[in-house]
Design a protein around this motif. Sequence first.
Motif, PDB file in Angstrom:
ATOM      1  N   LEU A  28      -2.521  17.322   8.344  1.00 56.02           N
ATOM      2  CA  LEU A  28      -1.407  16.373   8.216  1.00 56.02           C
ATOM      3  C   LEU A  28      -1.680  15.013   8.854  1.00 56.02           C
ATOM      4  CD1 LEU A  28       1.489  15.753   7.302  1.00 56.02           C
ATOM      5  CD2 LEU A  28       2.266  16.698   9.488  1.00 56.02           C
ATOM      6  N   GLU A  29      -2.001  14.987  10.119  1.00 56.02           N
ATOM      7  CA  GLU A  29      -2.157  13.706  10.816  1.00 56.02           C
ATOM      8  C   GLU A  29      -3.274  12.870  10.190  1.00 56.02           C
ATOM      9  OE1 GLU A  29      -3.504  12.225  15.191  1.00 56.02           O
ATOM     10  OE2 GLU A  29      -2.103  13.916  15.125  1.00 56.02           O
ATOM     11  N   ALA A  30      -4.415  13.475   9.952  1.00 57.21           N
ATOM     12  CA  ALA A  30      -5.539  12.749   9.353  1.00 57.21           C
ATOM     13  C   ALA A  30      -5.223  12.327   7.925  1.00 57.21           C
ATOM     14  CB  ALA A  30      -6.792  13.623   9.384  1.00 57.21           C
ATOM     15  N   ASP A  31      -4.518  13.179   7.187  1.00 56.37           N
ATOM     16  CA  ASP A  31      -4.191  12.873   5.799  1.00 56.37           C
ATOM     17  C   ASP A  31      -3.227  11.693   5.700  1.00 56.37           C
ATOM     18  OD1 ASP A  31      -4.607  13.713   2.995  1.00 56.37           O
ATOM     19  OD2 ASP A  31      -2.479  14.225   3.038  1.00 56.37           O
ATOM     20  N   VAL A  32      -2.194  11.684   6.512  1.00 56.20           N
ATOM     21  CA  VAL A  32      -1.240  10.570   6.500  1.00 56.20           C
ATOM     22  C   VAL A  32      -1.969   9.265   6.815  1.00 56.20           C
ATOM     23  CG1 VAL A  32       0.741   9.548   7.709  1.00 56.20           C
ATOM     24  CG2 VAL A  32       0.806  11.941   7.010  1.00 56.20           C
ATOM     25  N   ARG A  33      -2.755   9.277   7.874  1.00 50.87           N
ATOM     26  CA  ARG A  33      -3.496   8.071   8.250  1.00 50.87           C
ATOM     27  C   ARG A  33      -4.467   7.664   7.133  1.00 50.87           C
ATOM     28  NH1 ARG A  33      -4.780   9.721  12.824  1.00 50.87           N
ATOM     29  NH2 ARG A  33      -6.755  10.687  12.276  1.00 50.87           N
ATOM     30  N   GLY A  34      -5.183   8.644   6.580  1.00 50.66           N
ATOM     31  CA  GLY A  34      -6.145   8.352   5.523  1.00 50.66           C
ATOM     32  C   GLY A  34      -5.496   7.766   4.287  1.00 50.66           C
ATOM     33  N   GLU A  40      -4.698   0.943  -1.628  1.00 51.58           N
ATOM     34  CA  GLU A  40      -5.307   0.069  -2.643  1.00 51.58           C
ATOM     35  C   GLU A  40      -6.605   0.651  -3.177  1.00 51.58           C
ATOM     36  OE1 GLU A  40      -5.648  -3.945  -1.213  1.00 51.58           O
ATOM     37  OE2 GLU A  40      -3.520  -4.024  -0.679  1.00 51.58           O
ATOM     38  N   LEU A  41      -7.417   1.245  -2.310  1.00 47.79           N
ATOM     39  CA  LEU A  41      -8.679   1.831  -2.755  1.00 47.79           C
ATOM     40  C   LEU A  41      -8.431   3.050  -3.649  1.00 47.79           C
ATOM     41  CD1 LEU A  41     -11.773   1.756  -2.626  1.00 47.79           C
ATOM     42  CD2 LEU A  41     -11.619   3.205  -0.577  1.00 47.79           C
ATOM     43  N   ILE A  42      -7.449   3.871  -3.302  1.00 45.87           N
ATOM     44  CA  ILE A  42      -7.113   5.028  -4.141  1.00 45.87           C
ATOM     45  C   ILE A  42      -6.670   4.551  -5.523  1.00 45.87           C
ATOM     46  CG2 ILE A  42      -5.542   6.981  -4.456  1.00 45.87           C
ATOM     47  CD1 ILE A  42      -5.450   7.196  -1.350  1.00 45.87           C
ATOM     48  N   GLN A  43      -5.810   3.549  -5.553  1.00 47.15           N
ATOM     49  CA  GLN A  43      -5.342   3.032  -6.839  1.00 47.15           C
ATOM     50  C   GLN A  43      -6.496   2.481  -7.666  1.00 47.15           C
ATOM     51  OE1 GLN A  43      -2.367   0.277  -5.442  1.00 47.15           O
ATOM     52  NE2 GLN A  43      -0.778   1.842  -5.393  1.00 47.15           N
ATOM     53  N   ARG A  46      -9.382   6.069  -7.890  1.00 50.04           N
ATOM     54  CA  ARG A  46      -8.864   7.301  -8.482  1.00 50.04           C
ATOM     55  C   ARG A  46      -7.906   6.992  -9.622  1.00 50.04           C
ATOM     56  NH1 ARG A  46      -4.554  11.353  -6.914  1.00 50.04           N
ATOM     57  NH2 ARG A  46      -5.291  13.340  -7.765  1.00 50.04           N
ATOM     58  N   GLY A  47      -7.091   5.954  -9.436  1.00 49.40           N
ATOM     59  CA  GLY A  47      -6.108   5.637 -10.454  1.00 49.40           C
ATOM     60  C   GLY A  47      -4.960   6.632 -10.423  1.00 49.40           C
ATOM     61  N   GLY A  48      -4.108   6.537 -11.422  1.00 48.37           N
ATOM     62  CA  GLY A  48      -2.946   7.413 -11.480  1.00 48.37           C
ATOM     63  C   GLY A  48      -1.751   6.774 -10.809  1.00 48.37           C
ATOM     64  N   GLY A  49      -0.683   7.510 -10.704  1.00 46.83           N
ATOM     65  CA  GLY A  49       0.555   6.966 -10.190  1.00 46.83           C
ATOM     66  C   GLY A  49       0.803   7.187  -8.714  1.00 46.83           C
ATOM     67  N   TRP A  50      -0.153   7.738  -7.999  1.00 44.90           N
ATOM     68  CA  TRP A  50       0.016   8.020  -6.576  1.00 44.90           C
ATOM     69  C   TRP A  50      -1.146   7.459  -5.806  1.00 44.90           C
ATOM     70  CZ3 TRP A  50      -3.325  10.352  -3.269  1.00 44.90           C
ATOM     71  CH2 TRP A  50      -2.846  10.684  -1.996  1.00 44.90           C
ATOM     72  N   PRO A  51      -0.940   6.950  -4.635  1.00 44.63           N
ATOM     73  CA  PRO A  51       0.318   6.628  -3.968  1.00 44.63           C
ATOM     74  C   PRO A  51       0.788   5.220  -4.345  1.00 44.63           C
ATOM     75  CG  PRO A  51      -1.477   6.236  -2.448  1.00 44.63           C
ATOM     76  CD  PRO A  51      -2.085   6.747  -3.737  1.00 44.63           C
ATOM     77  N   THR A  52       2.060   5.019  -4.287  1.00 44.30           N
ATOM     78  CA  THR A  52       2.596   3.686  -4.578  1.00 44.30           C
ATOM     79  C   THR A  52       3.041   2.978  -3.304  1.00 44.30           C
ATOM     80  OG1 THR A  52       4.790   4.626  -4.933  1.00 44.30           O
ATOM     81  CG2 THR A  52       3.376   4.337  -6.877  1.00 44.30           C
ATOM     82  N   GLU A  53       3.198   3.751  -2.238  1.00 44.40           N
ATOM     83  CA  GLU A  53       3.633   3.184  -0.959  1.00 44.40           C
ATOM     84  C   GLU A  53       3.148   4.094   0.158  1.00 44.40           C
ATOM     85  OE1 GLU A  53       7.839   3.122  -1.499  1.00 44.40           O
ATOM     86  OE2 GLU A  53       8.051   5.255  -1.141  1.00 44.40           O
ATOM     87  N   PRO A  54       3.204   3.620   1.396  1.00 41.59           N
ATOM     88  CA  PRO A  54       2.785   4.478   2.512  1.00 41.59           C
ATOM     89  C   PRO A  54       3.575   5.785   2.537  1.00 41.59           C
ATOM     90  CG  PRO A  54       3.034   2.208   3.255  1.00 41.59           C
ATOM     91  CD  PRO A  54       3.574   2.271   1.844  1.00 41.59           C
TER      92      PRO A  54
END
Length: 157
Positions: A28-34, A40-43, A46-54
């Motif tokens: 959990l802790e590492a995942d939230v921070r990551g 922006e890098l995930i978008q 990886r693309g897709g609709g997630w994540p759109t916000e913290p």
Amino acid sequence: LVVPAGFRPPTELVHDDLRATVLSRADLEADVRGINDSIELIQRTRGGGWPTEPVTEEVDYVDLVWHELEFREGYSFSYAVYDTSDGYVGCCYLYPVGRRTPLTEQMLAHDVDVSWWVTPAAYDRGHYVTLYRALQRWVVESFPFVNPYYSNREIPG
């Protein structure tokens, strides 16, 4: 995912200096921070609709429990990725075809949708490409899949 009766998915991938383990509440802790450091890098990669916000710990906790349930039931397989110094690198996912990306006639030839993301620091160290190479081998050697579809927007050459 369509897997043979009694199939037990691997719980670990080790490749070069990367180690992936089943994604769980313990991450959990590492995942939230990551995630929050990598939106922006995930978008972009990886693309897709997630994540759109913290994400918050509360929201991510529910997501991690959902991933645990799906892993246990064989609906999907999600893994947290760390480097050999236990630094959080990102995640990788094996989903049924048509769940993450629209199902098309061409997609019917594939038996699993594979995606992944890494943090900016991990990307700069080359782990995005390393993880992709590891997944290419692992998905067909350790799972009953023969024609994976890599659905990331950025596929290494």
